[in-house]
Design an enzyme around this catalytic site. Structure first.
Site, mmCIF file in Angstrom:
data_model
loop_
_atom_site.group_PDB
_atom_site.id
_atom_site.type_symbol
_atom_site.label_atom_id
_atom_site.label_comp_id
_atom_site.label_asym_id
_atom_site.label_seq_id
_atom_site.Cartn_x
_atom_site.Cartn_y
_atom_site.Cartn_z
ATOM 1 N N SER A 85 0.875 -1.184 0.000
ATOM 2 C CA SER A 85 0.000 0.000 0.000
ATOM 3 C C SER A 85 0.901 1.220 0.000
ATOM 4 O O SER A 85 2.058 1.141 0.439
ATOM 5 C CB SER A 85 -0.849 0.009 1.275
ATOM 6 O OG SER A 85 -1.436 1.282 1.464
ATOM 7 N N TYR B 199 -1.314 -0.873 10.479
ATOM 8 C CA TYR B 199 -1.457 -1.062 9.030
ATOM 9 C C TYR B 199 -0.217 -0.540 8.303
ATOM 10 O O TYR B 199 0.363 -1.218 7.453
ATOM 11 C CB TYR B 199 -2.718 -0.337 8.559
ATOM 12 C CG TYR B 199 -3.056 -0.571 7.096
ATOM 13 C CD1 TYR B 199 -3.737 -1.718 6.702
ATOM 14 C CD2 TYR B 199 -2.709 0.356 6.122
ATOM 15 C CE1 TYR B 199 -4.061 -1.937 5.357
ATOM 16 C CE2 TYR B 199 -3.036 0.152 4.780
ATOM 17 C CZ TYR B 199 -3.712 -0.995 4.406
ATOM 18 O OH TYR B 199 -4.023 -1.210 3.088
ATOM 19 N N LYS C 147 2.442 -2.813 6.044
ATOM 20 C CA LYS C 147 2.666 -2.636 4.607
ATOM 21 C C LYS C 147 4.131 -2.269 4.316
ATOM 22 O O LYS C 147 4.672 -2.667 3.281
ATOM 23 C CB LYS C 147 1.705 -1.590 4.043
ATOM 24 C CG LYS C 147 0.230 -2.021 4.136
ATOM 25 C CD LYS C 147 -0.044 -3.321 3.390
ATOM 26 C CE LYS C 147 -1.516 -3.676 3.335
ATOM 27 N NZ LYS C 147 -1.791 -4.898 2.567
HETATM 28 P P1 NDP Z 1 -11.694 -5.988 1.361
HETATM 29 O O1 NDP Z 1 -11.970 -5.835 2.819
HETATM 30 O O2 NDP Z 1 -12.712 -5.564 0.376
HETATM 31 O O3 NDP Z 1 -11.277 -7.508 1.039
HETATM 32 C C1 NDP Z 1 -10.349 -8.176 1.837
HETATM 33 C C2 NDP Z 1 -10.339 -9.635 1.467
HETATM 34 O O4 NDP Z 1 -9.371 -10.311 2.284
HETATM 35 C C3 NDP Z 1 -11.667 -10.311 1.681
HETATM 36 O O5 NDP Z 1 -11.941 -11.177 0.583
HETATM 37 C C4 NDP Z 1 -11.433 -11.134 2.945
HETATM 38 O O6 NDP Z 1 -12.272 -12.277 2.922
HETATM 39 C C5 NDP Z 1 -9.951 -11.495 2.796
HETATM 40 N N1 NDP Z 1 -9.288 -11.851 4.050
HETATM 41 C C6 NDP Z 1 -9.143 -11.078 5.162
HETATM 42 N N2 NDP Z 1 -8.496 -11.763 6.124
HETATM 43 C C7 NDP Z 1 -8.200 -12.991 5.595
HETATM 44 C C8 NDP Z 1 -7.557 -14.138 6.090
HETATM 45 N N3 NDP Z 1 -7.058 -14.189 7.345
HETATM 46 N N4 NDP Z 1 -7.432 -15.226 5.290
HETATM 47 C C9 NDP Z 1 -7.940 -15.205 4.028
HETATM 48 N N5 NDP Z 1 -8.565 -14.145 3.500
HETATM 49 C C10 NDP Z 1 -8.702 -13.053 4.279
HETATM 50 O O7 NDP Z 1 -10.318 -5.215 1.114
HETATM 51 P P2 NDP Z 1 -9.709 -4.474 -0.176
HETATM 52 O O8 NDP Z 1 -10.114 -5.172 -1.416
HETATM 53 O O9 NDP Z 1 -9.938 -3.031 -0.010
HETATM 54 O O10 NDP Z 1 -8.160 -4.722 0.107
HETATM 55 C C11 NDP Z 1 -7.441 -5.812 -0.426
HETATM 56 C C12 NDP Z 1 -5.968 -5.568 -0.162
HETATM 57 O O11 NDP Z 1 -5.582 -4.321 -0.738
HETATM 58 C C13 NDP Z 1 -5.589 -5.485 1.319
HETATM 59 O O12 NDP Z 1 -4.339 -6.109 1.517
HETATM 60 C C14 NDP Z 1 -5.475 -3.988 1.556
HETATM 61 O O13 NDP Z 1 -4.610 -3.692 2.626
HETATM 62 C C15 NDP Z 1 -4.900 -3.543 0.236
HETATM 63 N N6 NDP Z 1 -5.113 -2.123 -0.053
HETATM 64 C C16 NDP Z 1 -6.382 -1.600 -0.094
HETATM 65 C C17 NDP Z 1 -6.563 -0.257 -0.363
HETATM 66 C C18 NDP Z 1 -7.919 0.368 -0.406
HETATM 67 O O14 NDP Z 1 -7.995 1.617 -0.422
HETATM 68 N N7 NDP Z 1 -8.996 -0.392 -0.433
HETATM 69 C C19 NDP Z 1 -5.404 0.637 -0.609
HETATM 70 C C20 NDP Z 1 -4.132 -0.032 -0.555
HETATM 71 C C21 NDP Z 1 -3.994 -1.365 -0.293
HETATM 72 P P3 NDP Z 1 -12.790 -13.047 4.248
HETATM 73 O O15 NDP Z 1 -13.116 -12.001 5.266
HETATM 74 O O16 NDP Z 1 -13.921 -13.843 3.736
HETATM 75 O O17 NDP Z 1 -11.634 -13.900 4.636
#
Ligand code: NDP
Length: 255
Positions: free
Chosen positions: A147, A162, A166
């Site tokens: 990120s 966080y 990252k």
């Molecule tokens: P979401 O919250 O929309 O999606 C996160 C996903 O991660 C879900 O599918 C969740 O599914 C899964 N997840 C969480 N914990 C676990 C676990 N322990 N094991 C397996 N799966 C897991 O997040 P985003 O799409 O926004 O973010 C995705 C990535 O991008 C993250 O790493 C985030 O830090 C990064 N990011 C996001 C930004 C943003 O502005 N949105 C900016 C920069 C980076 P479930 O809960 O079913 O397991």
């Protein structure tokens, strides 16, 4: 085959996306499938919707339930991928969480949860995938989700766990890239800025209003705007790109 397919096509490749049940992971999984890869999606609560979206586009995909923080759970998923798909070429190591809390208010358990999923979870998945690729002599590509928060400190919300997780992902990426270069495995990271997903769309309006003047693009990015970056890093066209951090943030970290 078109010139673009030749450069970026992922035909005959198997790609794993963690956290692909929604948000960025879902959009990127569909894009990787459109580029020709067979997709495997991992999350704790399943990713049937993502599988349906890929199948609707004529692609091939299945989902596995796994928790990236649990080594045994990830090892079981890797064994299942080998059994069903016979190989693994690309990993988009994307699962992650964010907790907005000041350091004086956040508990140690909250710190540990974020580090455990975002940093240790990506390490566990990368390690299992690297092991599989080395054993099967696959010159794969691992793309770790970092990120812009790994390079800057966001304001006005506090999120030390966080940001630290990252920053850790970016340097872990460089470390694994050098360690596995001799096997032809490439490891890079992706650093998005604010992207509209379930993680950020539920963010209070006051916070988003505070972000906008700080983003040179004056808007949040869309998950679709990350797809090309991941396809590039997944494809053989990025064969000389290793240990890099690709920033896609509307210019945020330049200011
Ligand atoms: P979401 O919250 O929309 O999606 C996160 C996903 O991660 C879900 O599918 C969740 O599914 C899964 N997840 C969480 N914990 C676990 C676990 N322990 N094991 C397996 N799966 C897991 O997040 P985003 O799409 O926004 O973010 C995705 C990535 O991008 C993250 O790493 C985030 O830090 C990064 N990011 C996001 C930004 C943003 O502005 N949105 C900016 C920069 C980076 P479930 O809960 O079913 O397991």
């Amino acid at each position: 085959m078109s010139y673009i397919d030749e450069l970026f096509g992922l035909k005959n490749k198997v790609a794993l996306v963690t956290g692909g049940g929604r948000g960025i992971g879902q959009t990127v999984a569909v894009a990787l499938a459109k580029a020709g890869a067979e997709l495997v999606i991992i999350s704790r609560s399943g990713a049937d919707e993502t599988v349906k979206l890929i199948e609707k586009e004529g692609g091939k995909a299945y989902s596995l339930i796994a928790d990236v923080t649990k080594e045994a759970s990830v090892d079981t998923a890797m064994a299942e991928i080998l059994k069903r798909s016979g190989r693994l070429d690309v990993v988009f190591n994307n699962a992650g969480v964010c907790i907005h809390k000041g350091t004086l208010e956040a508990s140690i358990e909250e710190w540990r949860e974020v580090i455990d999923i975002n940093l240790t979870g990506e390490y566990i998945v990368a390690r299992a995938a690297g092991r599989l690729m080395i054993e099967h002599k696959i010159k794969g590509s691992i793309i770790n989700m970092a990120s812009m928060s790994g390079s800057i400190v966001n304001i006005p919300q506090w999120q030390a766990s966080y940001n630290a997780s990252k920053a850790g992902v970016i340097h872990m990426t460089r470390s694994l890239a050098i360690e596995w270069a001799e096997y032809g495995i490439r490891v890079n990271s992706l650093s998005p800025g604010y992207i509209g997903t379930p993680m950020s769309v539920d963010t209070p309006k006051e916070l988003k209003d505070a972000w906008m003047p700080l983003i040179p693009a004056h808007r949040m990015g869309k998950p679709e705007e990350l797809a090309g970056a991941v396809i590039y890093l997944a494809s053989e066209h990025s064969g000389y790109t290793n240990g890099s951090d690709l920033i896609v943030d509307g210019g945020y970290v330049c200011v």
